[in-house]
Design a protein around this motif. Structure first.
Motif, PDB file in Angstrom:
ATOM      1  N   PRO A  72     -32.824   8.903   5.237  1.00 24.24           N
ATOM      2  CA  PRO A  72     -32.270   7.619   5.672  1.00 24.24           C
ATOM      3  C   PRO A  72     -30.747   7.596   5.540  1.00 24.24           C
ATOM      4  O   PRO A  72     -30.185   8.169   4.610  1.00 24.24           O
ATOM      5  CB  PRO A  72     -32.911   6.604   4.719  1.00 24.24           C
ATOM      6  N   VAL A  73     -30.103   6.913   6.482  1.00 23.49           N
ATOM      7  CA  VAL A  73     -28.654   6.743   6.478  1.00 23.49           C
ATOM      8  C   VAL A  73     -28.345   5.271   6.212  1.00 23.49           C
ATOM      9  O   VAL A  73     -28.864   4.389   6.897  1.00 23.49           O
ATOM     10  CB  VAL A  73     -28.031   7.180   7.824  1.00 23.49           C
ATOM     11  N   VAL A  74     -27.496   5.017   5.221  1.00 16.21           N
ATOM     12  CA  VAL A  74     -27.056   3.654   4.903  1.00 16.21           C
ATOM     13  C   VAL A  74     -25.558   3.585   5.146  1.00 16.21           C
ATOM     14  O   VAL A  74     -24.793   4.419   4.646  1.00 16.21           O
ATOM     15  CB  VAL A  74     -27.377   3.288   3.444  1.00 16.21           C
ATOM     16  N   THR A  75     -25.098   2.592   5.921  1.00 14.69           N
ATOM     17  CA  THR A  75     -23.684   2.486   6.265  1.00 14.69           C
ATOM     18  C   THR A  75     -23.265   1.022   6.353  1.00 14.69           C
ATOM     19  O   THR A  75     -24.106   0.133   6.471  1.00 14.69           O
ATOM     20  CB  THR A  75     -23.398   3.198   7.604  1.00 14.69           C
ATOM     21  N   ALA A  76     -21.957   0.792   6.310  1.00  8.96           N
ATOM     22  CA  ALA A  76     -21.435  -0.565   6.466  1.00  8.96           C
ATOM     23  C   ALA A  76     -21.218  -0.921   7.931  1.00  8.96           C
ATOM     24  O   ALA A  76     -21.140  -2.095   8.276  1.00  8.96           O
ATOM     25  CB  ALA A  76     -20.129  -0.727   5.692  1.00  8.96           C
ATOM     26  N   LEU A 118     -12.258   0.661  -1.493  1.00  6.34           N
ATOM     27  CA  LEU A 118     -13.303   1.668  -1.370  1.00  6.34           C
ATOM     28  C   LEU A 118     -14.197   1.682  -2.606  1.00  6.34           C
ATOM     29  O   LEU A 118     -15.422   1.788  -2.512  1.00  6.34           O
ATOM     30  CB  LEU A 118     -12.684   3.044  -1.144  1.00  6.34           C
ATOM     31  N   ARG A 119     -13.576   1.544  -3.770  1.00  2.71           N
ATOM     32  CA  ARG A 119     -14.337   1.492  -5.018  1.00  2.71           C
ATOM     33  C   ARG A 119     -15.258   0.257  -5.027  1.00  2.71           C
ATOM     34  O   ARG A 119     -16.424   0.345  -5.415  1.00  2.71           O
ATOM     35  CB  ARG A 119     -13.383   1.443  -6.207  1.00  2.71           C
ATOM     36  N   GLU A 120     -14.737  -0.876  -4.599  1.00  2.00           N
ATOM     37  CA  GLU A 120     -15.524  -2.110  -4.588  1.00  2.00           C
ATOM     38  C   GLU A 120     -16.662  -2.051  -3.581  1.00  2.00           C
ATOM     39  O   GLU A 120     -17.803  -2.429  -3.884  1.00  2.00           O
ATOM     40  CB  GLU A 120     -14.607  -3.302  -4.280  1.00  2.00           C
ATOM     41  N   ILE A 121     -16.360  -1.578  -2.390  1.00  2.00           N
ATOM     42  CA  ILE A 121     -17.384  -1.559  -1.339  1.00  2.00           C
ATOM     43  C   ILE A 121     -18.466  -0.539  -1.664  1.00  2.00           C
ATOM     44  O   ILE A 121     -19.637  -0.729  -1.321  1.00  2.00           O
ATOM     45  CB  ILE A 121     -16.738  -1.308   0.043  1.00  2.00           C
ATOM     46  N   SER A 122     -18.099   0.522  -2.366  1.00  2.34           N
ATOM     47  CA  SER A 122     -19.094   1.539  -2.721  1.00  2.34           C
ATOM     48  C   SER A 122     -20.150   0.959  -3.664  1.00  2.34           C
ATOM     49  O   SER A 122     -21.327   1.314  -3.578  1.00  2.34           O
ATOM     50  CB  SER A 122     -18.420   2.751  -3.364  1.00  2.34           C
ATOM     51  N   GLN A 123     -19.739   0.065  -4.537  1.00  2.00           N
ATOM     52  CA  GLN A 123     -20.703  -0.555  -5.449  1.00  2.00           C
ATOM     53  C   GLN A 123     -21.656  -1.474  -4.694  1.00  2.00           C
ATOM     54  O   GLN A 123     -22.852  -1.522  -4.980  1.00  2.00           O
ATOM     55  CB  GLN A 123     -19.965  -1.315  -6.543  1.00  2.00           C
ATOM     56  N   LEU A 124     -21.123  -2.190  -3.706  1.00  2.00           N
ATOM     57  CA  LEU A 124     -21.979  -3.062  -2.903  1.00  2.00           C
ATOM     58  C   LEU A 124     -22.970  -2.242  -2.073  1.00  2.00           C
ATOM     59  O   LEU A 124     -24.143  -2.609  -1.945  1.00  2.00           O
ATOM     60  CB  LEU A 124     -21.117  -3.934  -1.987  1.00  2.00           C
ATOM     61  N   ILE A 141     -27.782  -0.753   8.335  1.00  2.00           N
ATOM     62  CA  ILE A 141     -26.410  -1.250   8.362  1.00  2.00           C
ATOM     63  C   ILE A 141     -26.327  -2.429   7.393  1.00  2.00           C
ATOM     64  O   ILE A 141     -27.031  -3.426   7.544  1.00  2.00           O
ATOM     65  CB  ILE A 141     -25.994  -1.689   9.779  1.00  2.00           C
ATOM     66  N   VAL A 142     -25.471  -2.296   6.381  1.00  2.00           N
ATOM     67  CA  VAL A 142     -25.331  -3.330   5.359  1.00  2.00           C
ATOM     68  C   VAL A 142     -24.359  -4.386   5.879  1.00  2.00           C
ATOM     69  O   VAL A 142     -23.142  -4.183   5.886  1.00  2.00           O
ATOM     70  CB  VAL A 142     -24.836  -2.730   4.032  1.00  2.00           C
ATOM     71  N   ASP A 143     -24.902  -5.524   6.312  1.00  2.00           N
ATOM     72  CA  ASP A 143     -24.073  -6.547   6.946  1.00  2.00           C
ATOM     73  C   ASP A 143     -23.701  -7.680   5.990  1.00  2.00           C
ATOM     74  O   ASP A 143     -23.320  -8.771   6.428  1.00  2.00           O
ATOM     75  CB  ASP A 143     -24.773  -7.111   8.178  1.00  2.00           C
ATOM     76  N   HIS A 144     -23.773  -7.432   4.689  1.00  2.00           N
ATOM     77  CA  HIS A 144     -23.397  -8.461   3.716  1.00  2.00           C
ATOM     78  C   HIS A 144     -21.951  -8.904   3.966  1.00  2.00           C
ATOM     79  O   HIS A 144     -21.081  -8.066   4.234  1.00  2.00           O
ATOM     80  CB  HIS A 144     -23.533  -7.886   2.304  1.00  2.00           C
ATOM     81  N   PRO A 145     -21.667 -10.197   3.890  1.00  2.00           N
ATOM     82  CA  PRO A 145     -20.317 -10.684   4.167  1.00  2.00           C
ATOM     83  C   PRO A 145     -19.222 -10.024   3.335  1.00  2.00           C
ATOM     84  O   PRO A 145     -18.125  -9.756   3.853  1.00  2.00           O
ATOM     85  CB  PRO A 145     -20.410 -12.191   3.858  1.00  2.00           C
ATOM     86  N   LEU A 146     -19.462  -9.768   2.054  1.00  2.00           N
ATOM     87  CA  LEU A 146     -18.439  -9.129   1.223  1.00  2.00           C
ATOM     88  C   LEU A 146     -18.155  -7.697   1.691  1.00  2.00           C
ATOM     89  O   LEU A 146     -17.012  -7.251   1.691  1.00  2.00           O
ATOM     90  CB  LEU A 146     -18.874  -9.128  -0.245  1.00  2.00           C
ATOM     91  N   VAL A 147     -19.212  -6.994   2.097  1.00  2.00           N
ATOM     92  CA  VAL A 147     -19.028  -5.633   2.615  1.00  2.00           C
ATOM     93  C   VAL A 147     -18.188  -5.664   3.883  1.00  2.00           C
ATOM     94  O   VAL A 147     -17.230  -4.893   4.043  1.00  2.00           O
ATOM     95  CB  VAL A 147     -20.397  -4.977   2.894  1.00  2.00           C
ATOM     96  N   GLN A 148     -18.526  -6.557   4.794  1.00  2.00           N
ATOM     97  CA  GLN A 148     -17.819  -6.611   6.072  1.00  2.00           C
ATOM     98  C   GLN A 148     -16.368  -7.060   5.897  1.00  2.00           C
ATOM     99  O   GLN A 148     -15.457  -6.556   6.567  1.00  2.00           O
ATOM    100  CB  GLN A 148     -18.559  -7.541   7.040  1.00  2.00           C
ATOM    101  N   HIS A 149     -16.121  -7.991   4.996  1.00  2.00           N
ATOM    102  CA  HIS A 149     -14.757  -8.459   4.734  1.00  2.00           C
ATOM    103  C   HIS A 149     -13.892  -7.320   4.178  1.00  2.00           C
ATOM    104  O   HIS A 149     -12.769  -7.082   4.645  1.00  2.00           O
ATOM    105  CB  HIS A 149     -14.795  -9.619   3.745  1.00  2.00           C
ATOM    106  N   LYS A 150     -14.426  -6.617   3.201  1.00  2.00           N
ATOM    107  CA  LYS A 150     -13.655  -5.519   2.595  1.00  2.00           C
ATOM    108  C   LYS A 150     -13.435  -4.390   3.591  1.00  2.00           C
ATOM    109  O   LYS A 150     -12.370  -3.760   3.607  1.00  2.00           O
ATOM    110  CB  LYS A 150     -14.377  -5.015   1.330  1.00  2.00           C
TER     111      LYS A 150
END
Length: 210
Positions: free
Chosen positions: A179-183, A34-40, A7-16
């Protein structure tokens, strides 16, 4: 990647992601987020790409510098909503090869039905990243991954925006090696198979359809 769920808990990911969840967010803003968060998210899912040294010359001297090793990775979009994640990732990894898996969910059985499959060659020699905003029941995702394995893929990762516990469990049961990667790992599915609290239908919100 060794753990099954990241789970990617980076603040920018969670805010978006919070902005995307809000029902009043417009189609244009949703698409941009969606475009921005996909890059993160792409930074996380590609964290362990193999590197190799290459001799280059800077304005001051020669040096051995790291570059990506092996064949170009493959990004596989599960149509249609996967294209939203795909577009952002291609800006970050423009040399990636691209494939598409077309599946729709039978609303009565919730089982996936294939209508399109076109992927790059030599999947066995590439890191394959499957992208779809929602990991809900996990049936379509598991089916798509199985199709890719049947086409030769051996090194697969799954990237999504939101996941439900049911979907994560289904993927782990069907493909423990993927592996599964998610926000976000959300609470549960409703009776129609939608993620709660979720953000609605990602495809409809991205394309302005209902």
């Amino acid at each position: 990647m060794t753990q099954h769920l990241t789970i990617v808990d980076h603040p920018l990911v969670q805010h978006k992601l919070t902005l995307m969840r809000e029902k009043e967010t417009s189609t244009a803003v949703f698409r941009q987020l969606l475009r921005e968060i996909s890059q993160l998210l792409a930074y996380e899912v590609t964290r362990e790409l193999p590197m190799t040294p290459r001799e280059i010359e800077t304005p001051l001297q020669k040096m051995d510098a790291p570059v990506l090793a092996g064949r170009k990775l493959a990004l596989i979009s599960i149509l249609r909503a996967g294209n939203g994640l795909l577009d952002g990732m291609l800006e970050l990894i423009p040399s990636a090869r691209v494939g598409f898996v077309g599946l729709y969910r039978d609303e009565e059985t919730l089982q996936p039905v294939k209508y399109y499959f076109k992927v790059p060659e030599n999947l066995a020699e590439r890191l394959v990243i499957v992208v779809d905003p929602m990991l809900a029941t996990g049936n379509s995702s598991a089916a798509a991954v199985q199709m890719l394995k049947d086409a030769g893929a051996t090194n697969i990762r799954f990237l999504c925006l939101l996941a439900a516990p049911e979907g994560v469990a289904r993927m782990k049961e069907a493909h423990p090696d993927v592996p599964v990667v998610t926000a976000s790992l959300d609470e549960r599915l409703n009776e129609k198979g939608y993620i709660l609290p979720g953000l609605g239908d990602a495809g409809d919100r991205m394309f302005g359809t209902r």
